[in-house]
Design a protein around this motif. Structure first.
Motif, PDB file in Angstrom:
ATOM      1  N   ALA A 114       0.815  -1.072  -0.159  1.00  0.00           N
ATOM      2  CA  ALA A 114      -0.396   0.111  -0.105  1.00  0.00           C
ATOM      3  C   ALA A 114       1.107   1.694   0.377  1.00  0.00           C
ATOM      4  O   ALA A 114       0.668   1.750  -0.293  1.00  0.00           O
ATOM      5  CB  ALA A 114      -0.697  -0.105   1.530  1.00  0.00           C
TER       6      ALA A 114
ATOM      7  N   SER B  16      -0.030   4.052  -3.215  1.00  0.00           N
ATOM      8  CA  SER B  16       0.073   5.371  -2.331  1.00  0.00           C
ATOM      9  C   SER B  16       1.198   6.542  -2.692  1.00  0.00           C
ATOM     10  O   SER B  16       0.940   7.326  -3.389  1.00  0.00           O
ATOM     11  CB  SER B  16       0.313   5.890  -0.952  1.00  0.00           C
TER      12      SER B  16
ATOM     13  N   TYR C  18      -3.607  14.206   0.953  1.00  0.00           N
ATOM     14  CA  TYR C  18      -4.121  13.511   0.105  1.00  0.00           C
ATOM     15  C   TYR C  18      -5.368  12.314   1.269  1.00  0.00           C
ATOM     16  O   TYR C  18      -4.207  11.824   2.231  1.00  0.00           O
ATOM     17  CB  TYR C  18      -3.759  13.240  -1.068  1.00  0.00           C
ATOM     18  N   LYS C  19      -6.376  11.745  -0.571  1.00  0.00           N
ATOM     19  CA  LYS C  19      -7.362  10.657   0.381  1.00  0.00           C
ATOM     20  C   LYS C  19      -6.482   9.729  -0.404  1.00  0.00           C
ATOM     21  O   LYS C  19      -7.167   9.824  -1.712  1.00  0.00           O
ATOM     22  CB  LYS C  19      -8.244  10.861   0.756  1.00  0.00           C
ATOM     23  N   ILE C  20      -6.402   8.171  -0.198  1.00  0.00           N
ATOM     24  CA  ILE C  20      -6.601   7.083  -1.446  1.00  0.00           C
ATOM     25  C   ILE C  20      -7.352   6.493  -0.646  1.00  0.00           C
ATOM     26  O   ILE C  20      -7.242   6.117   0.856  1.00  0.00           O
ATOM     27  CB  ILE C  20      -4.975   6.538  -1.217  1.00  0.00           C
ATOM     28  N   ASN C  21      -8.405   5.341  -0.828  1.00  0.00           N
ATOM     29  CA  ASN C  21      -9.100   4.297  -1.228  1.00  0.00           C
ATOM     30  C   ASN C  21      -8.000   2.620  -2.303  1.00  0.00           C
ATOM     31  O   ASN C  21      -8.205   3.119  -3.180  1.00  0.00           O
ATOM     32  CB  ASN C  21     -10.951   4.800  -1.175  1.00  0.00           C
ATOM     33  N   LEU C  22      -7.957   2.148  -1.027  1.00  0.00           N
ATOM     34  CA  LEU C  22      -7.447   0.863  -1.570  1.00  0.00           C
ATOM     35  C   LEU C  22      -8.682  -0.406  -1.921  1.00  0.00           C
ATOM     36  O   LEU C  22      -9.002  -0.449  -0.926  1.00  0.00           O
ATOM     37  CB  LEU C  22      -6.644   0.853  -0.428  1.00  0.00           C
ATOM     38  N   LEU C  23      -9.175  -0.382  -2.991  1.00  0.00           N
ATOM     39  CA  LEU C  23      -9.900  -0.812  -3.329  1.00  0.00           C
ATOM     40  C   LEU C  23      -9.971  -2.451  -3.523  1.00  0.00           C
ATOM     41  O   LEU C  23     -10.772  -2.773  -3.855  1.00  0.00           O
ATOM     42  CB  LEU C  23     -10.581  -0.567  -4.875  1.00  0.00           C
TER      43      LEU C  23
ATOM     44  N   ASN D 192      -7.699   4.599  -5.715  1.00  0.00           N
ATOM     45  CA  ASN D 192      -8.639   5.837  -6.069  1.00  0.00           C
ATOM     46  C   ASN D 192      -8.463   7.069  -4.790  1.00  0.00           C
ATOM     47  O   ASN D 192      -8.718   6.221  -3.535  1.00  0.00           O
ATOM     48  CB  ASN D 192     -10.130   6.131  -6.380  1.00  0.00           C
ATOM     49  N   GLY D 193      -8.124   8.464  -5.456  1.00  0.00           N
ATOM     50  CA  GLY D 193      -7.828   9.432  -4.147  1.00  0.00           C
ATOM     51  C   GLY D 193      -8.044  10.968  -4.815  1.00  0.00           C
ATOM     52  O   GLY D 193      -8.383  10.539  -5.982  1.00  0.00           O
ATOM     53  N   GLN D 194      -7.904  11.357  -4.099  1.00  0.00           N
ATOM     54  CA  GLN D 194      -8.013  12.712  -4.906  1.00  0.00           C
ATOM     55  C   GLN D 194      -6.828  13.374  -3.244  1.00  0.00           C
ATOM     56  O   GLN D 194      -6.442  13.665  -3.010  1.00  0.00           O
ATOM     57  CB  GLN D 194      -9.402  13.197  -4.191  1.00  0.00           C
TER      58      GLN D 194
END
Lengths: 125, 125, 125, 125
Positions: B35, B39, B65-70, B112-114
Motif C-alpha cells: 500500500a 500510495s 491526500y486521501k486514498i481508498n485501497l480498492l 482511487n484518491g484525491q
C-alpha cells in the motif's frame, strides 16, 4: 434532504443525480449555497448510487467521505452526482461531484469528493 | 521514486502517468504491491500533473491526500494516473487513480484518491 | 517496512509507535523524509494499532486513509503513532500522527491523518 | 448554522465548540441527527477555531475535509469541537470531533474528521 429542498433527478445503476435549488434557506449572504448543504447532497447522491446496486433488504450507511470545496457554489441550482467506483458486498466506494448550474445550463464543478459506504441488512429482515 | 523503481510514462498538460513494475522490493509475500508504494506513486503522479501547469520557477507540495485501497494491487505492473481537477494559483486539486495491469494488458482499478497541492515559488528565484 | 528501515518501538492496546531513521534511502536532497515514506509508516502504525485489539486469526487491511503533510519531515528520525479512535468487529478507525524528532529529543508534528481499516479472518482459519 | 439551530458554546484560541440540539428538523425517523447536519457543525467548528487565530481582516474558507461517521449521532444534543492542529499564514489544519451528549451528560464520539482551511483577506480591505 426534504428539509433542504433537494430532489432526485436521475437514478441509474450505480449513478444518482440530486438537484438542490439555490433557495434563500440554503444560501449565505453572497448567494452561494452553504458548504454544509453542498456536502449533504454529495453524500446523499453517493449513498443512493450505492443503494441502486443492492436488493431491497439492504441499507447503506456512510462510513466516511472526503470533499474538496473547489469554488463558491453559485448558480441557479446545484447538481450532485454520485457514481459507484467499486461496489462490494460489504464496502462500496463512490465518487462525488457537485456542479453549480446557471439558468442557461452553464456548469461548473464546485466540489469533488470520495466516499466509503457499508451495506447493512435492514433490521428485522 | 527512483528508489522504488518507478518511471514517468506519460506527461501531458494536467495529466501524468507513472509505472511501477511489481518487483520483489515493493511486493509482499502474496506478490501484491505494498500500500505504501501504491500510495507513493499516486501522490507523485498528482504532483507531477500539477507541475505541468506551472512555469519552471514553481514547485508544488502535497498539502494532503486521501486514498481508498480498492483491491489487492496485483499484476505485472501498476500504473498511477494523476489528473488535475481544478488548477489554481495557490491550490490545485487532483484525482488519483492506480491500476494493476496484467502482462496481457488487462487493467483493474486498485486505488482511487484525491489530493490537494500548493504551489510555491522555488527559493532563490 | 523492513525495506524502509522502520521498526516497531511501542505496542500497547490500541496504540503503536513506529520509528523511521532519516537514512539517505528515504530522504530527498534537502534531508527531509519523502512523503511516501512518511505516509507508509503512518499507515502501518494505524494497522498495527488496530491489530492489537483482535485475536490471532484476524488480519486488518487499510480501506482508506487521509493524511495532511503539515511540515517538512526533518530530524534525526520520524516517529509515527497510530491510535485506535473507534474499534469495531468489521471496521476500525485510527488517528495517525507523525513527528519529526531531533537528536536532542525535540519533537514537531509533521503529518496528521485518519484511517479506516477492515478486519478479515485469515484465510484457512 | 442558524438554520440548523446550532450555537457557539465555547470560543478559545484555536478551539471552538458548537452545540446542536437534536430537534426534529435535523433528525431522521430513528431520532439520530442527519450526517449532513453532523458534518456541517464539524466543518463550522473547525472554521471558527481557525478564525480565532487571525485578525479581523481575515476570513477562512474550507479547502477540504474528511469525516468518519463512527456511530449513530444520538443524544439530547451534539457537540462539535474544532481544534487547530497546525496554524499557518496561508493554510490551517484542524481536527474535528463530534460527540453525542445525553441529558445526563454521558458523551460518545460519533464523528471524527480532519480539515484544511485557507485564510483570505476580506475583500475591500
Amino acid at each position: 434532504m426534504t428539509h433542504l429542498g433537494a430532489r432526485l433527478t436521475h437514478i441509474g445503476p450505480g449513478r444518482v443525480h440530486i438537484v438542490l435549488p439555490a433557495r434563500p434557506e440554503v444560501t449565505q449572504q453572497h448567494g452561494y449555497v452553504h458548504a454544509g448543504a453542498t456536502s449533504a447532497i454529495a453524500d446523499s447522491a453517493g449513498g443512493y448510487a450505492a443503494l441502486t446496486l443492492f436488493d431491497e433488504d439492504s441499507e447503506v450507511r456512510t462510513v466516511e467521505y472526503k470533499i474538496n470545496l473547489l469554488a463558491p457554489a453559485g448558480g441557479d441550482h446545484l447538481e450532485a452526482i454520485g457514481t459507484v467506483l467499486k461496489p462490494g458486498r460489504t464496502l462500496t466506494v463512490c465518487q462525488l461531484e457537485v456542479y453549480g448550474v446557471q439558468g442557461d445550463g452553464a456548469r461548473k464543478l464546485v466540489a469533488n469528493g470520495q466516499q466509503t459506504l457499508i451495506r447493512v441488512v435492514r433490521p428485522g429482515q
